[in-house]
Design a protein around this motif. Structure first.
Motif: not given
Ligand SMILES: [Fe+2]
Ligand SMILES: [Fe+2]
Length: 263
Positions: A151-178
Motif C-alpha cells: 500500500l505504501l508503494i501505491a501511496e508514494v507513486v500516487g502522491k508524486c503523480f497527484y503532485k505533478a498534476v497539481a503543479d502542471k495543470v492550468q485550471d486553478e480549481r484542479l490545482r487546489e483539488i489535487f
C-alpha cells in the motif's frame, strides 16, 4: 505527532476549510493509533465538498491522457478495503481498526473527487484495470504488514503523480483539488510508515535488511511499470521518466528511513 491546517478558498471549494494534514516530520514520532484516530476524525469533518463546473476546458494533448490515468487511479481509490479491515482486526486495537476504516473512507472520497474531475473533463469512468488487479493480488499475498508495505508503494507513486498534476495543470480549481489530495497522501505515508516501524521493532537487523531489499525491488518494478503505463500523461505534464523516478525514489526513501529507523 504534529499537524498543521491550510486555509483554502477556491472556486471549487467556496467557504470550506481544507483538510488537516500531518507533517512529514511526524515520522519521527512513535505510532499512536489514538492520535491518528483524532487526525482522521478531524480531517473527515473538515473535508471540503467539491463543486466543479459541467465542463473544464483543457488542451486536448493533456486532457485525453490525463483522463486515462485518472480513470485507473479512480478505481484504485474506490476499493472497499475488506481485506485490510480483516487484517487490522487481528491487531486487536480498536483505535487502529477505526483508523483503517476512516483511512479507507478517505481514499474512497478521493475516488469520488477523481470521478467528479473525470466527468468535468468530459471523460467516463472505467470499472476495472489490470494494474488494480495486480496490486490487489500483491497486497493479499501475506499478512497485514505485507499489505501495508505494498500500500505504501501505491501511496508514494500516487502522491508524486497527484503532485505533478497539481503543479502542471492550468485550471486553478484542479490545482487546489489535487493539492488537497496530496496533503491527505502525505498523512497516509506517515500513518503507514509509523505503524510499520512499531511492527518491525522486534525484528533483527538482518530481517529488516531483507524486507527492505525485497520492498525496494517491488517498488522500483512498480515505478517502472507505472511509467510505461502512464508515460503519455507524464509527457503531457512535462515530467520526464527520470524526473518521476527521482521524485518517487526520494519519497520512498523517506518512508524507508521512517519504517526501518533504529528505536
Ligand atoms: Fe488517495
Ligand atoms: Fe492514500
Amino acid at each position: 505527532m504534529s499537524a498543521h491546517t491550510t486555509d483554502s478558498k477556491s472556486p471549487a471549494m467556496v467557504g470550506m476549510q481544507a483538510p488537516l494534514a500531518i507533517q512529514s516530520e511526524a515520522d519521527d514520532s512513535p505510532f499512536s493509533a489514538k492520535d491518528w484516530l483524532s487526525y482522521f476524525q478531524h480531517n473527515k469533518n473538515l473535508r471540503p465538498l467539491v463543486h466543479l463546473p459541467d465542463l473544464i476546458e483543457m488542451e486536448e494533448h493533456i486532457r485525453a491522457p490525463l483522463i486515462r490515468s485518472l480513470q485507473k487511479f479512480q478505481i484504485g481509490e474506490t476499493g472497499e478495503g475488506k481485506h485490510l479491515k480483516k487484517f487490522a482486526k487481528r491487531i486487536g486495537d480498536q483505535d487502529y481498526i477505526q483508523c483503517i476504516d476512516l483511512f479507507i473512507r478517505e481514499e474512497q472520497a478521493h475516488g469520488q473527487v477523481l470521478a467528479e474531475v473525470i466527468r468535468s473533463l468530459d471523460g467516463t469512468l472505467i470499472t476495472w484495470h489490470w494494474s488494480d488487479l495486480v496490486f490487489i493480488l500483491l497486497r493479499r499475498m501475506l499478512g497485514l504488514k505485507t499489505e501495508i508495505f505494498i500500500l505504501l508503494i501505491a501511496e508514494v507513486v500516487g502522491k508524486c503523480f497527484y503532485k505533478a498534476v497539481a503543479d502542471k495543470v492550468q485550471d486553478e480549481r484542479l490545482r487546489e483539488i489535487f493539492s488537497l489530495i496530496v496533503l491527505d497522501e502525505i498523512a497516509h505515508l506517515s500513518f503507514h510508515s509509523q505503524f510499520l516501524f512499531t511492527q518491525l521493532l522486534s525484528k533483527t537487523f538482518i530481517k529488516k535488511a531483507l524486507v527492505h531489499y525485497f520492498w525496494s525491488l517491488i517498488f522500483y518494478t512498480a515505478c517502472f511499470v507505472f511509467i510505461l503505463d502512464h508515460r503519455k500523461t507524464l509527457n503531457a505534464l512535462g515530467v520526464t521518466a527520470a524526473e518521476f523516478v527521482e521524485r518517487c525514489s526520494r519519497e520512498f526513501n523517506r518512508s524507508a528511513v521512517a519504517v526501518f529507523a533504529e528505536a
